[in-house]
Design a protein around this motif. Sequence first.
Motif, PDB file in Angstrom:
ATOM      1  N   ALA A 133       0.862  -1.197   0.000  1.00  0.00           N
ATOM      2  CA  ALA A 133       0.000   0.000   0.000  1.00  0.00           C
ATOM      3  C   ALA A 133       0.898   1.246   0.000  1.00  0.00           C
ATOM      4  N   ARG A 135       1.011   4.007   1.671  1.00  0.00           N
ATOM      5  CA  ARG A 135       1.513   4.490   2.968  1.00  0.00           C
ATOM      6  C   ARG A 135       2.587   3.559   3.517  1.00  0.00           C
ATOM      7  N   GLN A 136       2.440   2.273   3.258  1.00  0.00           N
ATOM      8  CA  GLN A 136       3.465   1.326   3.709  1.00  0.00           C
ATOM      9  C   GLN A 136       4.784   1.596   2.982  1.00  0.00           C
ATOM     10  N   VAL A 139       6.307   4.744   4.553  1.00  0.00           N
ATOM     11  CA  VAL A 139       6.858   4.503   5.896  1.00  0.00           C
ATOM     12  C   VAL A 139       8.175   3.730   5.786  1.00  0.00           C
ATOM     13  N   ASP A 150       9.639   7.712  14.105  1.00  0.00           N
ATOM     14  CA  ASP A 150       8.176   7.643  13.958  1.00  0.00           C
ATOM     15  C   ASP A 150       7.542   9.015  14.196  1.00  0.00           C
ATOM     16  N   SER A 163       0.357   4.572  14.289  1.00  0.00           N
ATOM     17  CA  SER A 163      -0.043   4.125  12.961  1.00  0.00           C
ATOM     18  C   SER A 163       1.191   3.915  12.072  1.00  0.00           C
ATOM     19  N   VAL A 164       2.188   4.756  12.278  1.00  0.00           N
ATOM     20  CA  VAL A 164       3.456   4.577  11.529  1.00  0.00           C
ATOM     21  C   VAL A 164       4.028   3.197  11.842  1.00  0.00           C
ATOM     22  N   HIS A 167       1.992   0.499  10.167  1.00  0.00           N
ATOM     23  CA  HIS A 167       2.261   0.437   8.729  1.00  0.00           C
ATOM     24  C   HIS A 167       3.609  -0.244   8.462  1.00  0.00           C
ATOM     25  N   ARG A 168       4.596   0.091   9.295  1.00  0.00           N
ATOM     26  CA  ARG A 168       5.924  -0.493   9.066  1.00  0.00           C
ATOM     27  C   ARG A 168       5.908  -2.003   9.321  1.00  0.00           C
ATOM     28  N   ARG A 170       3.356  -4.012   9.045  1.00  0.00           N
ATOM     29  CA  ARG A 170       2.658  -4.667   7.928  1.00  0.00           C
ATOM     30  C   ARG A 170       3.504  -4.652   6.661  1.00  0.00           C
ATOM     31  N   ALA A 171       4.229  -3.535   6.460  1.00  0.00           N
ATOM     32  CA  ALA A 171       5.072  -3.444   5.259  1.00  0.00           C
ATOM     33  C   ALA A 171       6.160  -4.506   5.283  1.00  0.00           C
TER      34      ALA A 171
END
Lengths: 184, 119
Positions: A133, A135-136, A139, A150, A163-164, A167-168, A170-171
Amino acid sequence: MAVHETAPGVALMGVDATTADLVQAALDGSRDAFGSLVESHWDRLVRLARSVVGDADAEDVVQDSLVVAWTRLAGLSDPQRFGPWVSRIVFRRCLRANHRQRGRIALEAIPEPSRWCDPEASVSAWQVLARLAPRQRAVLHLTAVEGMTDAEIAPLLGITPASVRAHRRRARAGVARIIRGGGR
Amino acid sequence: MKTRDDEELARSFEERLRISAGRPAAIPAGVARTRVLARLPEVSQPVPWLRLTAAAALVVVLIVAVWLGSPRPAGEGRSREVDAFAPALDPNVVMWVLDSRTTVYFVLSRDGSENRGVS
């Protein structure tokens, strides 16, 4: 190791008198001062855009963003924060470009995991980033490439530090899955 | 085990990302400067707060003016008209304005009798 190759005196998130002076001069109408800001921040902004929209559109997006930044310069409350402010404009325009290019990103073949350990392998990071994504991607880029914290990334992307981190996480999981051949 | 492998893969990817990001931009910064400057509008436009505020005030004034100038629906403003034209009433008289043609008066008196009428 983070990649920092902006001009001396122009820090990514730091407070810098030179940047503030240039912003003030640009606010007074000096196009030359704005040109110096463009030159100082160009490489860093292109790096960010490449990671979010890919090489093909990155430089166009950054040019457009800088024109927008000029027209909105009077809205910059703290001239010393020009770096994060303009990065945010670039990121938002990357999101818009991403929306437009959705569906036309060519997902090239993902290389064998073993090739990631080979520094000579001509593997494009974009091949993997394109499957995350936006945003991922941002980040991951701001963390790994720019070495930002962060707390610094959060306002730039308009999200919270928590949230950062999410995202990281998940990335990174997504990257591992993609490289192992699991796709998205 | 798998988690450690994942972390290793993510780490190696981030290293690759740093190498990839280190490539110079296709357009050098000096050329980008020239191109961007050529596209800039004449002046940096200040945030038009004053203009926005003035426009909003004008809109409000127009709305109020139109509302005051428009014909009122029947009944609206009636009580002021009635107040203007009604005769001075005794404190013991209660007047009900039912509609534009009907007004009911109640006259209250001590002896309990009630003198009332419809005009």
